[in-house]
Design an enzyme around this catalytic site. Sequence first.
Site, PDB file in Angstrom:
ATOM      1  N   HIS A  37       0.839  -1.209   0.000  1.00 40.34           N
ATOM      2  CA  HIS A  37       0.000   0.000   0.000  1.00 40.34           C
ATOM      3  C   HIS A  37       0.873   1.258   0.000  1.00 40.34           C
ATOM      4  CE1 HIS A  37      -2.903  -2.801   2.226  1.00 40.34           C
ATOM      5  NE2 HIS A  37      -3.618  -2.412   1.196  1.00 40.34           N
ATOM      6  N   GLN A  61     -18.578  -5.617  -1.307  1.00 36.92           N
ATOM      7  CA  GLN A  61     -17.739  -6.468  -2.160  1.00 36.92           C
ATOM      8  C   GLN A  61     -17.401  -7.798  -1.495  1.00 36.92           C
ATOM      9  OE1 GLN A  61     -14.582  -3.387  -2.237  1.00 36.92           O
ATOM     10  NE2 GLN A  61     -13.138  -5.073  -2.081  1.00 36.92           N
ATOM     11  N   GLU A 148      -1.332  -3.978  -9.321  1.00 36.83           N
ATOM     12  CA  GLU A 148      -1.475  -5.034 -10.339  1.00 36.83           C
ATOM     13  C   GLU A 148      -1.781  -6.380  -9.694  1.00 36.83           C
ATOM     14  OE1 GLU A 148       2.150  -4.964 -12.579  1.00 36.83           O
ATOM     15  OE2 GLU A 148       1.604  -3.101 -13.613  1.00 36.83           O
TER      16      GLU A 148
HETATM   17  P1  AMP Z   1      -6.660  -3.574  -0.441  1.00 35.62           P
HETATM   18  O1  AMP Z   1      -6.456  -2.805   0.811  1.00 35.62           O
HETATM   19  O2  AMP Z   1      -6.274  -5.015  -0.343  1.00 35.62           O
HETATM   20  O3  AMP Z   1      -8.023  -3.359  -1.054  1.00 35.62           O
HETATM   21  O4  AMP Z   1      -5.649  -2.980  -1.478  1.00 35.62           O
HETATM   22  C1  AMP Z   1      -5.631  -1.608  -1.783  1.00 35.62           C
HETATM   23  C2  AMP Z   1      -4.779  -1.393  -3.007  1.00 35.62           C
HETATM   24  O5  AMP Z   1      -3.458  -1.847  -2.752  1.00 35.62           O
HETATM   25  C3  AMP Z   1      -5.289  -2.162  -4.238  1.00 35.62           C
HETATM   26  O6  AMP Z   1      -5.134  -1.352  -5.386  1.00 35.62           O
HETATM   27  C4  AMP Z   1      -4.369  -3.354  -4.266  1.00 35.62           C
HETATM   28  O7  AMP Z   1      -4.220  -3.902  -5.565  1.00 35.62           O
HETATM   29  C5  AMP Z   1      -3.074  -2.752  -3.769  1.00 35.62           C
HETATM   30  N1  AMP Z   1      -2.202  -3.782  -3.222  1.00 35.62           N
HETATM   31  C6  AMP Z   1      -2.534  -4.760  -2.340  1.00 35.62           C
HETATM   32  N2  AMP Z   1      -1.469  -5.561  -2.094  1.00 35.62           N
HETATM   33  C7  AMP Z   1      -0.447  -5.080  -2.850  1.00 35.62           C
HETATM   34  C8  AMP Z   1       0.915  -5.475  -3.049  1.00 35.62           C
HETATM   35  N3  AMP Z   1       1.429  -6.539  -2.424  1.00 35.62           N
HETATM   36  N4  AMP Z   1       1.678  -4.741  -3.880  1.00 35.62           N
HETATM   37  C9  AMP Z   1       1.169  -3.659  -4.527  1.00 35.62           C
HETATM   38  N5  AMP Z   1      -0.110  -3.234  -4.384  1.00 35.62           N
HETATM   39  C10 AMP Z   1      -0.906  -3.933  -3.562  1.00 35.62           C
END
Ligand code: AMP
Length: 282
Positions: A37, A61, A148
């Site tokens: 993040h 979701q 991604e």
């Molecule tokens: P989330 O909190 O899981 O909904 O993720 C928030 C954002 O962070 C989304 O755009 C995810 O794709 C991105 N994200 C989650 N894990 C990773 C990671 N390991 N590397 C890069 N971006 C991430």
Amino acid sequence: MLICPTKAGLREAVAAWRRQGQVIALVPTMGFLHDGHLALVRAAAARSDKVVVSIFVNPTQFGANEDLEAYPRALERDCDLLHQQGVAAVFTPSVDEMYGTSGNTFVEVPELGGILQGTLRPGHFRGVSTVVTKLFNIVQPDVAVFGEKDFQQLALIRQMVRDLDFPIEIIGYPTMRETDGLAMSSRNIRLTSEDRTAAPVLHAALMAAEQEAARGADVEHIGTIIRAMLAKVPRAKVESVDILDAATLQAVSGSLTTPVAILLAVRFGEVLLIDQKVVQPG
Ligand code: AMP
């Protein structure tokens, strides 16, 4: 750093920055932040004057049997981390603030939302496209950054932005990993220690797939290699292995002629892990 639990408060802050001609970036998250993040936040900062991060565990979701209640939360710690990154505002709405007046209007991207993870998690992508639309309308950013790692989600948001003419530049950011290759995820904390030790098999399988592709292997052979590696880990319950045209997310077969996205969804106990890699033809 502003911490805004209300839409009105956030809109007011963003409007003032916009009047000063500042470029606004948004990073939507569900919190329990990790270095993945924070890498998105830094990418957002490189392209804007003010970064807004939203922290919202979006109930629409999550399916009925999914981990909404168990999803980890650490708002205070998250805000400390974002403060250290120089973030301008954190949007922390309650469910009631986001949906209190909802008349059940949804945004749907049927083609990309109804395939792959969308068939395994009915309604998931409708929840994602709706909440991201709401965040885009509340924040009105110039730029928004997504990982991604959630490859289908990123493709769906790009499509939605094109279809609905959002004047927002969408940036995709590569997956950040732990040193053993496991993709960083807020869900990793819920893995048992045994599962945490086994979970890097997703990355190992993706690396093996890349090597096979470099040697000229076809899609079917690559799929077999991945499934064989995952099958060696008894606790890994494979939900899906998809090998797709990276641009269209359509299934491919035979020899590789274009870049392919390999998407994995594997369950360890209650925890669903996803991972992804784009592989070039050999
Ligand atoms: P989330 O909190 O899981 O909904 O993720 C928030 C954002 O962070 C989304 O755009 C995810 O794709 C991105 N994200 C989650 N894990 C990773 C990671 N390991 N590397 C890069 N971006 C991430």
